[in-house]
Write a protein that holds these residues in place. Structure first.
Motif, PDB file in Angstrom:
ATOM      1  N   GLY A 151       0.801  -1.216   0.000  1.00 54.82           N
ATOM      2  CA  GLY A 151       0.000   0.000   0.000  1.00 54.82           C
ATOM      3  C   GLY A 151       0.831   1.262   0.000  1.00 54.82           C
ATOM      4  O   GLY A 151       2.052   1.231  -0.128  1.00 54.82           O
ATOM      5  N   PRO A 152       0.138   2.407   0.172  1.00 53.90           N
ATOM      6  CA  PRO A 152       0.816   3.702   0.152  1.00 53.90           C
ATOM      7  C   PRO A 152       1.822   3.852   1.290  1.00 53.90           C
ATOM      8  O   PRO A 152       1.560   3.455   2.422  1.00 53.90           O
ATOM      9  CB  PRO A 152      -0.329   4.713   0.311  1.00 53.90           C
ATOM     10  N   ASN A 153       2.933   4.485   0.966  1.00 57.32           N
ATOM     11  CA  ASN A 153       3.996   4.696   1.944  1.00 57.32           C
ATOM     12  C   ASN A 153       3.508   5.547   3.119  1.00 57.32           C
ATOM     13  O   ASN A 153       3.879   5.311   4.269  1.00 57.32           O
ATOM     14  CB  ASN A 153       5.180   5.364   1.251  1.00 57.32           C
ATOM     15  N   ILE A 154       2.643   6.522   2.848  1.00 55.99           N
ATOM     16  CA  ILE A 154       2.147   7.381   3.918  1.00 55.99           C
ATOM     17  C   ILE A 154       1.363   6.583   4.956  1.00 55.99           C
ATOM     18  O   ILE A 154       1.387   6.920   6.143  1.00 55.99           O
ATOM     19  CB  ILE A 154       1.305   8.568   3.381  1.00 55.99           C
ATOM     20  N   ASP A 155       0.677   5.516   4.528  1.00 61.97           N
ATOM     21  CA  ASP A 155      -0.073   4.688   5.482  1.00 61.97           C
ATOM     22  C   ASP A 155       0.865   4.044   6.504  1.00 61.97           C
ATOM     23  O   ASP A 155       0.532   3.923   7.684  1.00 61.97           O
ATOM     24  CB  ASP A 155      -0.870   3.600   4.766  1.00 61.97           C
ATOM     25  N   TYR A 156       2.025   3.626   6.050  1.00 60.22           N
ATOM     26  CA  TYR A 156       3.043   3.042   6.933  1.00 60.22           C
ATOM     27  C   TYR A 156       3.496   4.074   7.969  1.00 60.22           C
ATOM     28  O   TYR A 156       3.582   3.780   9.161  1.00 60.22           O
ATOM     29  CB  TYR A 156       4.205   2.565   6.060  1.00 60.22           C
ATOM     30  N   LEU A 157       3.742   5.304   7.518  1.00 59.80           N
ATOM     31  CA  LEU A 157       4.147   6.376   8.422  1.00 59.80           C
ATOM     32  C   LEU A 157       3.020   6.710   9.402  1.00 59.80           C
ATOM     33  O   LEU A 157       3.262   6.875  10.600  1.00 59.80           O
ATOM     34  CB  LEU A 157       4.560   7.614   7.614  1.00 59.80           C
ATOM     35  N   ARG A 158       1.774   6.789   8.911  1.00 61.89           N
ATOM     36  CA  ARG A 158       0.634   7.060   9.799  1.00 61.89           C
ATOM     37  C   ARG A 158       0.489   5.974  10.857  1.00 61.89           C
ATOM     38  O   ARG A 158       0.255   6.264  12.025  1.00 61.89           O
ATOM     39  CB  ARG A 158      -0.662   7.142   8.994  1.00 61.89           C
ATOM     40  N   ASP A 159       0.583   4.720  10.411  1.00 57.58           N
ATOM     41  CA  ASP A 159       0.486   3.600  11.363  1.00 57.58           C
ATOM     42  C   ASP A 159       1.562   3.708  12.432  1.00 57.58           C
ATOM     43  O   ASP A 159       1.302   3.486  13.612  1.00 57.58           O
ATOM     44  CB  ASP A 159       0.621   2.253  10.646  1.00 57.58           C
ATOM     45  N   LEU A 160       2.778   4.042  12.018  1.00 55.37           N
ATOM     46  CA  LEU A 160       3.881   4.174  12.966  1.00 55.37           C
ATOM     47  C   LEU A 160       3.564   5.237  14.014  1.00 55.37           C
ATOM     48  O   LEU A 160       3.634   4.965  15.211  1.00 55.37           O
ATOM     49  CB  LEU A 160       5.180   4.531  12.239  1.00 55.37           C
ATOM     50  N   VAL A 161       3.195   6.430  13.569  1.00 54.45           N
ATOM     51  CA  VAL A 161       2.925   7.523  14.498  1.00 54.45           C
ATOM     52  C   VAL A 161       1.780   7.161  15.434  1.00 54.45           C
ATOM     53  O   VAL A 161       1.870   7.360  16.654  1.00 54.45           O
ATOM     54  CB  VAL A 161       2.660   8.842  13.728  1.00 54.45           C
ATOM     55  N   MET A 162       0.703   6.602  14.888  1.00 53.56           N
ATOM     56  CA  MET A 162      -0.452   6.235  15.703  1.00 53.56           C
ATOM     57  C   MET A 162      -0.099   5.181  16.743  1.00 53.56           C
ATOM     58  O   MET A 162      -0.449   5.315  17.919  1.00 53.56           O
ATOM     59  CB  MET A 162      -1.591   5.715  14.819  1.00 53.56           C
ATOM     60  N   HIS A 163       0.619   4.161  16.343  1.00 54.74           N
ATOM     61  CA  HIS A 163       0.943   3.084  17.278  1.00 54.74           C
ATOM     62  C   HIS A 163       1.992   3.510  18.308  1.00 54.74           C
ATOM     63  O   HIS A 163       1.941   3.053  19.443  1.00 54.74           O
ATOM     64  CB  HIS A 163       1.345   1.825  16.524  1.00 54.74           C
ATOM     65  N   LEU A 164       2.905   4.358  17.919  1.00 55.64           N
ATOM     66  CA  LEU A 164       3.845   4.877  18.910  1.00 55.64           C
ATOM     67  C   LEU A 164       3.088   5.673  19.974  1.00 55.64           C
ATOM     68  O   LEU A 164       3.341   5.515  21.172  1.00 55.64           O
ATOM     69  CB  LEU A 164       4.914   5.759  18.249  1.00 55.64           C
ATOM     70  N   ARG A 165       2.144   6.491  19.542  1.00 53.68           N
ATOM     71  CA  ARG A 165       1.333   7.261  20.500  1.00 53.68           C
ATOM     72  C   ARG A 165       0.560   6.327  21.428  1.00 53.68           C
ATOM     73  O   ARG A 165       0.496   6.569  22.637  1.00 53.68           O
ATOM     74  CB  ARG A 165       0.355   8.170  19.768  1.00 53.68           C
ATOM     75  N   GLU A 166      -0.043   5.281  20.862  1.00 59.94           N
ATOM     76  CA  GLU A 166      -0.796   4.320  21.679  1.00 59.94           C
ATOM     77  C   GLU A 166       0.098   3.667  22.729  1.00 59.94           C
ATOM     78  O   GLU A 166      -0.373   3.317  23.807  1.00 59.94           O
ATOM     79  CB  GLU A 166      -1.432   3.241  20.794  1.00 59.94           C
ATOM     80  N   ASP A 167       1.368   3.505  22.394  1.00 61.10           N
ATOM     81  CA  ASP A 167       2.314   2.900  23.332  1.00 61.10           C
ATOM     82  C   ASP A 167       3.000   3.939  24.216  1.00 61.10           C
ATOM     83  O   ASP A 167       3.960   3.630  24.917  1.00 61.10           O
ATOM     84  CB  ASP A 167       3.366   2.077  22.573  1.00 61.10           C
ATOM     85  N   GLY A 168       2.508   5.183  24.163  1.00 57.69           N
ATOM     86  CA  GLY A 168       3.037   6.228  25.034  1.00 57.69           C
ATOM     87  C   GLY A 168       4.323   6.862  24.557  1.00 57.69           C
ATOM     88  O   GLY A 168       5.031   7.499  25.336  1.00 57.69           O
ATOM     89  N   VAL A 169       4.648   6.703  23.272  1.00 61.06           N
ATOM     90  CA  VAL A 169       5.876   7.281  22.718  1.00 61.06           C
ATOM     91  C   VAL A 169       5.515   8.443  21.810  1.00 61.06           C
ATOM     92  O   VAL A 169       4.737   8.280  20.869  1.00 61.06           O
ATOM     93  CB  VAL A 169       6.680   6.222  21.913  1.00 61.06           C
ATOM     94  N   ARG A 170       6.049   9.619  22.104  1.00 62.10           N
ATOM     95  CA  ARG A 170       5.871  10.785  21.229  1.00 62.10           C
ATOM     96  C   ARG A 170       7.182  10.985  20.486  1.00 62.10           C
ATOM     97  O   ARG A 170       8.156  11.432  21.064  1.00 62.10           O
ATOM     98  CB  ARG A 170       5.527  12.037  22.034  1.00 62.10           C
TER      99      ARG A 170
END
Length: 187
Positions: A151-170
């Motif tokens: 899929g789109p490369n931006i989706d990979y970046l979005r997933d990363l940012v979202m999941h890092l936030r969910e795990d308490g990482v900014r």
């Protein structure tokens, strides 16, 4: 410790999509830290998030710093199948090398962490897909508009940012990169 077979449970360390989409059976999942490497968009993607004609970027572990990710404990009976799956998933163009590294896993150790040896996919800096240290502008230009089999490369970046936030990482650099790519892709 060999990469194949064996009679004991094994740990796998994930710092990118393995954090939120491991795709293999595991008996334990915990936050872990690997020292000496940092998460970076440093691998040209010509398979999952780009093509040979229009490469994208995926994460790798660049030298320096430390990276917080997820460690998965895999049962000994499942190891060979899990290892085969990981090789197919992570190594379509052999851009990483597999090694065992000590990680600090959230757990019951004296400092609230236990140490374990985990399978880690490290970036091969001699591989032709090694992008090295790119500026945020260079990363954004490569990620914007790139699409591969996953899929789109931006989706990979979005997933990363979202999941890092969910795990308490900014991760402020990744969040800034996402805003930059979204601005480029905006109609």
């Amino acid at each position: 410790m060999s990469l194949e077979g064996g009679g004991e449970d094994r740990w796998v360390f994930g710092y990118g999509s393995l954090m939120w989409r491991p795709g293999f059976p595991f008996i334990d999942r915990r936050t872990a830290v690997l020292h000496g490497r940092r998460r970076a968009f440093c691998i040209y993607s010509v398979h999952h998030r780009g093509t040979y004609e229009r490469p994208g970027l995926v994460l790798g572990l660049a030298p320096g710093g430390a990276v917080r990710g997820m460690a998965y404990r895999v049962a000994a009976a499942e190891w060979e199948a899990v290892y085969a799956y990981l090789r197919e998933r992570e190594q379509p163009t052999e851009t990483y090398f597999e090694t065992w590294r000590e990680v600090k896993i959230d757990g019951n150790g004296p400092d609230g962490r236990q140490r374990a040896s985990a399978l880690v996919f490290l970036s091969d800096m001699k591989h032709s897909q090694w992008a090295g240290a790119l500026t945020l502008d260079e990363q954004a230009a490569l990620i914007a508009g790139a699409t591969g089999l996953s899929g789109p490369n931006i989706d990979y970046l979005r997933d990363l940012v979202m999941h890092l936030r969910e795990d308490g990482v900014r991760d402020h650099a990744m969040e800034k990169l996402l805003k930059m790519v979204e601005a480029i892709e905006a109609p």
